[in-house]
Design an enzyme around this catalytic site. Structure first.
Site, PDB file in Angstrom:
ATOM      1  N   ARG A 169     -28.698  -9.243 -43.652  1.00 55.89           N
ATOM      2  CA  ARG A 169     -29.978  -9.409 -42.963  1.00 55.89           C
ATOM      3  C   ARG A 169     -30.802 -10.475 -43.681  1.00 55.89           C
ATOM      4  NH1 ARG A 169     -28.738  -3.985 -42.959  1.00 55.89           N
ATOM      5  NH2 ARG A 169     -28.552  -3.026 -40.887  1.00 55.89           N
ATOM      6  N   HIS A 192     -24.333  -1.373 -40.927  1.00 60.15           N
ATOM      7  CA  HIS A 192     -24.940  -0.630 -39.826  1.00 60.15           C
ATOM      8  C   HIS A 192     -24.998   0.848 -40.188  1.00 60.15           C
ATOM      9  CE1 HIS A 192     -24.107  -3.886 -36.567  1.00 60.15           C
ATOM     10  NE2 HIS A 192     -25.213  -4.102 -37.259  1.00 60.15           N
ATOM     11  N   HIS A 229     -31.031 -13.937 -37.955  1.00 62.51           N
ATOM     12  CA  HIS A 229     -30.223 -12.757 -37.618  1.00 62.51           C
ATOM     13  C   HIS A 229     -28.969 -13.145 -36.840  1.00 62.51           C
ATOM     14  CE1 HIS A 229     -32.111  -8.953 -38.786  1.00 62.51           C
ATOM     15  NE2 HIS A 229     -33.267  -9.578 -38.708  1.00 62.51           N
ATOM     16  N   LYS A 234     -31.836  -1.516 -45.094  1.00 60.29           N
ATOM     17  CA  LYS A 234     -32.491  -0.835 -43.980  1.00 60.29           C
ATOM     18  C   LYS A 234     -32.083   0.625 -43.906  1.00 60.29           C
ATOM     19  CE  LYS A 234     -33.118  -1.173 -38.964  1.00 60.29           C
ATOM     20  NZ  LYS A 234     -32.758  -1.922 -37.748  1.00 60.29           N
ATOM     21  N   ARG A 280     -25.366 -12.776 -38.155  1.00 58.07           N
ATOM     22  CA  ARG A 280     -24.731 -11.462 -38.112  1.00 58.07           C
ATOM     23  C   ARG A 280     -23.991 -11.257 -36.796  1.00 58.07           C
ATOM     24  NH1 ARG A 280     -26.220  -7.635 -41.523  1.00 58.07           N
ATOM     25  NH2 ARG A 280     -26.557  -5.951 -40.017  1.00 58.07           N
ATOM     26  N   TYR A 317     -21.723   8.484 -49.692  1.00 56.01           N
ATOM     27  CA  TYR A 317     -20.487   8.472 -50.457  1.00 56.01           C
ATOM     28  C   TYR A 317     -19.517   7.382 -49.996  1.00 56.01           C
ATOM     29  CZ  TYR A 317     -21.808  12.898 -52.582  1.00 56.01           C
ATOM     30  OH  TYR A 317     -22.467  13.861 -53.299  1.00 56.01           O
TER      31      TYR A 317
END
Length: 403
Positions: free
Chosen positions: A242, A358, A332, A269, A335, A368
């Protein structure tokens, strides 16, 4: 003998406090400081009590007599005016403590540590400008759906549809917090589904045609602006993080020997640490850049101050100077470019999604699995860099054969 307005006005302070009696228990207490206070002496259940009726001159003689009359009516109905006054005062204080604004600020303070600084500030600004002026003082338990809708529609009316939806979501979170803490019984925001215009989804402009990607990469390599900006432009398609994550990158997060960049959770994010495998091309750029900015904190420091990262508009502005409009390419957009072309070339969709950082629906699982598919992602990132390099050199397209 009853008091007169003149006698009240001309009463002078003495060495000790004294009283000027009116009628039926009303009197004026004149203090040595000069303050004049109205008091009512009354009896309830056989006990003598006193009731404060306000201070002169804010409360005139006529006002004090009216308040005495109200108190005597309450006594006639077996109501202690002193207890009633204290009950009303406590109710008002409780209502203030349980107001939507107080609860919202408490909720914001509680969850701010879990958000990025900019996200937390944005939430508070929306509440302060769009919600508090209209329902902030109302007890959360009394706010109705029409009241909330009225505030939200003020945002909608200025054309900020997405902001209206996001602000409504914020209000819903505040109400649910109020319910959890026993200061509200229901969330009225749930009644407003479909009450405001739907958001028109905006897709970040992106170039996904391989030939056009090659043209863009050649333009970036020929960029003649500030060296640090050029490096940011070159790394943006290689790393496809990002824009905010790229410009706020710190040298301490990079290990060039291990060929990886570990972005801390607080910068991501989704609030989960993210690993970005570094291709050889990215390492070459970073080594050149380190000689230029390596003595500071940020990989891409601002032009005016090295203590702050570059502006969020720097890469976007550079793209504009290269001739790419907002409708053609954005920060952006790199991406979307990577996602589209990597999927088209047969790479594992899950590995691509993980590299894009994402959101994982299961937060515990995400905590994890930040390194999930890492070996495959390392291969993918190097292939991607080689692929881009092939597009930049005379538009030769390197094909990837799926297994």
């Amino acid at each position: 003998m009853a008091l007169s307005a003149v006698k009240v006005k001309t009463a002078k302070p003495r060495e000790k406090a004294y009283k000027l009696a009116d009628e039926r228990g009303l009197y004026l207490l004149v203090n040595p400081s000069g303050s004049k206070l109205w008091r009512l002496k009354y009896r309830f259940a056989g006990i003598e009590k006193k009731l404060s009726l306000g201070a002169y001159p804010d409360v005139t003689l006529a006002d004090a007599r009216d308040r005495r009359g109200e108190a005597r009516k309450q006594l006639a109905n077996d109501i202690d005016p002193g207890i009633l006054k204290n009950t009303i005062k406590r109710s008002r204080k409780l209502a203030a403590e349980n107001s939507f604004e107080i609860i919202a600020r408490e909720w914001h303070a509680k969850f701010t540590p879990k958000w990025t600084k900019s996200h937390g500030e944005r939430i508070l600004i929306r509440l302060e400008k769009c919600i508090f002026p209209w329902i902030g003082r109302r007890p959360a338990t009394e706010v109705t759906a029409p009241e909330l809708l009225s505030a939200i529609r003020r945002i909608e009316a200025r054309g900020a549809i997405e902001t209206a939806h996001r602000t409504l979501q914020i209000c819903g979170q505040v109400f649910r917090y109020a319910i959890a803490t026993g200061r509200a019984e229901r969330d009225p925001s749930g009644d407003l589904r479909g009450a405001i215009a739907p958001v028109k989804k905006k897709h970040h402009a992106s170039i996904v045609d391989p030939v056009e990607v090659g043209k863009l990469l050649r333009a970036i390599n020929d960029y003649e602006g500030f060296f640090v900006t050029r490096c940011a432009l070159q790394l943006a398609p290689l790393l496809f993080v990002r824009p905010g994550e790229l410009r706020r990158a710190e040298w301490a997060e990079f290990d060039l020997e291990k060929a990886e960049w570990r972005i801390p959770a607080e910068k991501i994010k989704m609030r989960i640490q993210h690993i970005v495998p570094l291709c050889t091309q990215a390492i070459t750029i970073l080594k050149e850049l380190r000689a230029f900015t390596g003595d500071g904190k940020y990989v891409f420091p601002g032009i005016r101050s090295s203590r702050r990262p570059m502006s969020e508009n720097t890469v976007l502005g550079a793209l504009r100077r290269l001739g790419y409009t907002t409708e053609e390419m954005t920060g952006h957009g790199f991406r979307s470019m990577a996602s589209t072309l990597l999927n088209e070339n047969g790479w594992n969709r899950d590995a691509i999604e993980r590299q894009l950082a994402h959101g994982e629906r299961n937060n515990i699982r995400a905590a994890y699995n930040y390194a999930e598919y890492l070996p495959e992602r390392r291969k993918m990132m190097q292939w991607w860099a080689d692929y881009l390099e092939s597009l930049a050199h005379n538009g030769v397209i390197l094909q990837f054969k799926t297994a």
